[in-house]
Design an enzyme around this catalytic site. Sequence first.
Site, PDB file in Angstrom:
ATOM      1  CE  LYS A   1      -3.559  -2.492   2.665  1.00 55.56           C
ATOM      2  NZ  LYS A   1      -4.348  -2.492   3.933  1.00 55.56           N
TER       3      LYS A   1
ATOM      4  CG  ASN B   1      -3.020  -2.934   7.371  1.00 49.22           C
ATOM      5  OD1 ASN B   1      -2.988  -2.430   6.247  1.00 49.22           O
ATOM      6  ND2 ASN B   1      -3.981  -3.738   7.769  1.00 49.22           N
TER       7      ASN B   1
ATOM      8  CG  HIS C   1      -4.716  -6.499  -0.178  1.00 48.36           C
ATOM      9  ND1 HIS C   1      -5.899  -6.697   0.485  1.00 48.36           N
ATOM     10  CD2 HIS C   1      -4.763  -7.288  -1.282  1.00 48.36           C
ATOM     11  CE1 HIS C   1      -6.641  -7.552  -0.206  1.00 48.36           C
ATOM     12  NE2 HIS C   1      -5.976  -7.932  -1.286  1.00 48.36           N
TER      13      HIS C   1
ATOM     14  CD  GLU D   1      -8.271  -9.311  -3.439  1.00 51.94           C
ATOM     15  OE1 GLU D   1      -9.061  -8.984  -2.535  1.00 51.94           O
ATOM     16  OE2 GLU D   1      -7.141  -9.785  -3.193  1.00 51.94           O
TER      17      GLU D   1
HETATM   18  P1  GTP Z   1      -6.196  -6.647   3.571  1.00 48.05           P
HETATM   19  O1  GTP Z   1      -5.152  -7.671   3.289  1.00 48.05           O
HETATM   20  O2  GTP Z   1      -5.711  -5.229   3.355  1.00 48.05           O
HETATM   21  O3  GTP Z   1      -7.509  -6.926   2.855  1.00 48.05           O
HETATM   22  O4  GTP Z   1      -6.445  -6.699   5.124  1.00 48.05           O
HETATM   23  P2  GTP Z   1      -7.215  -7.830   5.921  1.00 48.05           P
HETATM   24  O5  GTP Z   1      -7.775  -8.866   4.990  1.00 48.05           O
HETATM   25  O6  GTP Z   1      -6.294  -8.280   6.998  1.00 48.05           O
HETATM   26  O7  GTP Z   1      -8.412  -6.992   6.566  1.00 48.05           O
HETATM   27  P3  GTP Z   1      -9.828  -6.592   5.918  1.00 48.05           P
HETATM   28  O8  GTP Z   1      -9.962  -7.125   4.540  1.00 48.05           O
HETATM   29  O9  GTP Z   1     -10.864  -6.904   6.921  1.00 48.05           O
HETATM   30  O10 GTP Z   1      -9.682  -5.009   5.854  1.00 48.05           O
HETATM   31  C1  GTP Z   1      -9.066  -4.380   4.758  1.00 48.05           C
HETATM   32  C2  GTP Z   1      -8.272  -3.218   5.247  1.00 48.05           C
HETATM   33  O11 GTP Z   1      -9.144  -2.268   5.851  1.00 48.05           O
HETATM   34  C3  GTP Z   1      -7.267  -3.546   6.346  1.00 48.05           C
HETATM   35  O12 GTP Z   1      -6.035  -3.995   5.846  1.00 48.05           O
HETATM   36  C4  GTP Z   1      -7.103  -2.224   7.041  1.00 48.05           C
HETATM   37  O13 GTP Z   1      -6.169  -1.394   6.369  1.00 48.05           O
HETATM   38  C5  GTP Z   1      -8.475  -1.602   6.903  1.00 48.05           C
HETATM   39  N1  GTP Z   1      -9.253  -1.804   8.130  1.00 48.05           N
HETATM   40  C6  GTP Z   1      -9.781  -2.961   8.582  1.00 48.05           C
HETATM   41  N2  GTP Z   1     -10.415  -2.754   9.761  1.00 48.05           N
HETATM   42  C7  GTP Z   1     -10.253  -1.444  10.026  1.00 48.05           C
HETATM   43  C8  GTP Z   1     -10.684  -0.607  11.074  1.00 48.05           C
HETATM   44  O14 GTP Z   1     -11.333  -1.047  12.037  1.00 48.05           O
HETATM   45  N3  GTP Z   1     -10.339   0.725  10.998  1.00 48.05           N
HETATM   46  C9  GTP Z   1      -9.627   1.219   9.957  1.00 48.05           C
HETATM   47  N4  GTP Z   1      -9.314   2.523   9.936  1.00 48.05           N
HETATM   48  N5  GTP Z   1      -9.197   0.462   8.943  1.00 48.05           N
HETATM   49  C10 GTP Z   1      -9.520  -0.849   8.984  1.00 48.05           C
HETATM   50 MG    MG Z   2      -8.922  -8.389   3.314  1.00 46.29          MG
END
Ligand code: GTP
Ligand code: MG
Length: 151
Positions: free
Chosen positions: A9, A112, A115, A126
Amino acid sequence: MERTFIAIKPDGVQRGLISEIISRFERKGFKLVGIKIMVPSKGFAQKHYHALKERPFFNGLSNFLSSGPVIAMVWEGEGVIRYGRKLIGATDPQNSEPGTIRGDLAVVVGRNIIHGSDGPETAKDEISLWFKPEELVSYTNNAEKWIYGQN
Ligand code: GTP
Ligand code: MG
C-alpha cells in the site's frame, strides 16, 4: 499452481519497505509472476475493497489506497494464499505477531502497509482486477527443485 494477489500500500511504498516485503516472500520460496507500480483511482480502490463498502472506514480506506503509488504483485506457490496471510500477520498490527510483516513493520490498522487476498475466490477476482492475463509470466525457477523436491 496456486496464485495470490499481494499489494504494498502507499504507506509501505513511501516508507521504503518494497524490497523488505518482496524479500520475505522471495526467501520463503514463493515465485513472483506479476508486478507493477500504479496509482489506483478512487473508483478502482473502491472496486478492490467492494466487500467492505458498508464499513465505516470504507471511504477513508479507498482514499488512502488511491493516495499514492501501490506495488501490485502476483505470487505463486503451494499454499501461497493462506501462507501469504501468515507472512503478513493479523489485520491490526497491534495484534500481529512479531516476525510477521505487519508485526515487525506497522503500528496501526489504518496504515498496515500490505494487502493479501483472503481466499481462493478473492485471489482470482483480485488478480483479474489488477492484472491482464498477458501481464503474468509463467516460468520455471531453477530453485523450485530444491524448494519442492523431485517427487
Ligand atoms: P487486507 O489484506 O488489506 O484486505 O487486510 P485484511 O484482509 O487483513 O483486513 P480486511 O480485509 O478486513 O480489511 C481491509 C483493510 O481495511 C485492512 O487492511 C485495514 O487497512 C483496513 N481496516 C480494517 N479494519 C479497520 C478498522 O477497524 N479501521 C480502519 N481505519 N481500517 C480498517
Ligand atoms: Mg482483506
